[in-house]
Design a protein around this motif. Structure first.
Motif, PDB file in Angstrom:
ATOM      1  N   UNK A 123       0.830  -1.198   0.000  1.00  0.00           N
ATOM      2  CA  UNK A 123       0.000   0.000   0.000  1.00  0.00           C
ATOM      3  C   UNK A 123       0.859   1.240   0.000  1.00  0.00           C
ATOM      4  N   UNK A 124       0.205   2.377   0.207  1.00  0.00           N
ATOM      5  CA  UNK A 124       0.945   3.629   0.203  1.00  0.00           C
ATOM      6  C   UNK A 124       0.013   4.821   0.205  1.00  0.00           C
ATOM      7  N   UNK A 125       0.553   5.939  -0.264  1.00  0.00           N
ATOM      8  CA  UNK A 125      -0.176   7.203  -0.253  1.00  0.00           C
ATOM      9  C   UNK A 125      -0.166   7.824  -1.642  1.00  0.00           C
ATOM     10  N   UNK A 145       2.301   9.553  -6.239  1.00  0.00           N
ATOM     11  CA  UNK A 145       2.074   8.489  -5.277  1.00  0.00           C
ATOM     12  C   UNK A 145       3.381   7.800  -4.919  1.00  0.00           C
ATOM     13  N   UNK A 146       3.402   7.183  -3.738  1.00  0.00           N
ATOM     14  CA  UNK A 146       4.530   6.379  -3.272  1.00  0.00           C
ATOM     15  C   UNK A 146       3.965   5.104  -2.659  1.00  0.00           C
ATOM     16  N   UNK A 162       7.832   1.959  -5.223  1.00  0.00           N
ATOM     17  CA  UNK A 162       7.520   2.615  -6.491  1.00  0.00           C
ATOM     18  C   UNK A 162       7.047   4.035  -6.249  1.00  0.00           C
ATOM     19  N   UNK A 163       7.250   4.863  -7.265  1.00  0.00           N
ATOM     20  CA  UNK A 163       6.734   6.225  -7.281  1.00  0.00           C
ATOM     21  C   UNK A 163       6.098   6.508  -8.623  1.00  0.00           C
ATOM     22  N   UNK A 180       3.711   8.221 -15.535  1.00  0.00           N
ATOM     23  CA  UNK A 180       5.042   7.633 -15.541  1.00  0.00           C
ATOM     24  C   UNK A 180       5.363   7.138 -14.135  1.00  0.00           C
ATOM     25  N   UNK A 181       6.177   6.100 -14.061  1.00  0.00           N
ATOM     26  CA  UNK A 181       6.516   5.547 -12.761  1.00  0.00           C
ATOM     27  C   UNK A 181       7.929   5.011 -12.709  1.00  0.00           C
ATOM     28  N   UNK A 182       8.378   4.743 -11.489  1.00  0.00           N
ATOM     29  CA  UNK A 182       9.723   4.237 -11.234  1.00  0.00           C
ATOM     30  C   UNK A 182       9.618   3.124 -10.201  1.00  0.00           C
TER      31      UNK A 182
END
Length: 244
Positions: A123-125, A145-146, A162-163, A180-182
């Motif tokens: 999960x995350x924010x 998001x992170x 991930x971000x 886009x993501x990392x």
């Protein structure tokens, strides 16, 4: 019945990645080699990050969404001998994901799935950087998001960070989006047939791009599709969810 059939048809591609998930993981112990761990982490981390990409989430209070997400990469990367030699071809994973909107354009996200001994929890924010007024709907809502995840399997464990950044045009019925993501993924071998590999770890980093549309055919129902590129390899995402 006419309304139910298209929904069931949309869910079928989401189930197919689940079938390809079990086989490669069951063969991990026999196929893994030291040089193959990083490419394996790259591929699994990419589709996991793609499943977390959700620009259509509530974006603040009040809001809630719950959906079934399926993400597929059309082929393993050239160095991923675990997935290639298992005959996986196109591969991916399904995920159940829920989002709760909080004040100040903040969302909290939880997701996961469990099948055939493999479990994903995370999960995350997500934060809304920019939300246009109703008079400026030609401008997109921009979010960042992170996320963090843990994969547990009898043969390996994996941690994933991930971000993402996304832009979605919140128009009536059809909402286009880009993003886009990392991904940063660390895999550790817990059970391998080759001697000396147990306990070995490797970290892979990769990028993602996405473009797609979200459709609201009925109130509180969302259908989302996106074309994705995972570290240079094509793929797609499909989502069926409810929310408000």
């Amino acid at each position: 019945m006419k309304k139910i059939s298209p929904l069931l048809f949309a869910l079928m591609p989401l189930c197919s990645p689940l079938w390809s998930w079990a086989g490669p993981f069951n063969q991990f112990s026999s196929l893994i080699q030291s040089q193959a761990l990083k490419p394996f982490a790259l591929d699994i981390g990419g589709v996991l990050g793609g499943a977390e990409f959700d620009p259509t989430a509530p974006n603040g209070f009040p809001g809630f969404s719950l959906g079934l997400v399926g993400v597929v990469q059309t082929a393993p990367n050239s160095n991923d001998i675990v997935l290639k030699n298992s005959g996986a071809g196109a591969f991916g994973l399904p995920m159940v994901q829920g989002t709760l909107g909080l004040p100040f354009h903040l969302d909290v996200v939880a997701h996961g799935f469990s099948y055939d001994g493999a479990t994903v929890l995370g999960g995350g924010l997500r934060y809304g950087l920019f939300t246009p007024s109703r008079l400026l709907l030609f401008l997109p809502t921009v979010e960042v998001s992170a996320m963090g995840d843990m994969i547990n399997d009898s043969a390996f464990t994996m941690t994933h960070l991930s971000g993402d950044v996304s832009a979605i045009w919140r128009l009536p019925i059809v909402q286009p989006f880009i993003g886009a993501g990392f991904d940063d993924t660390r895999a550790t071998i817990d059970s391998a047939q080759l001697a000396g590999l147990n306990g070995l770890s490797a970290t892979a980093t990769g990028s993602r791009l996405a473009a797609g549309i979200d459709i609201t055919p009925f109130p509180f129902v969302d259908l989302r599709g996106a074309y994705m590129i995972f570290h240079g390899i094509s793929g797609y995402e499909l989502n069926v969810g409810i929310g408000f």
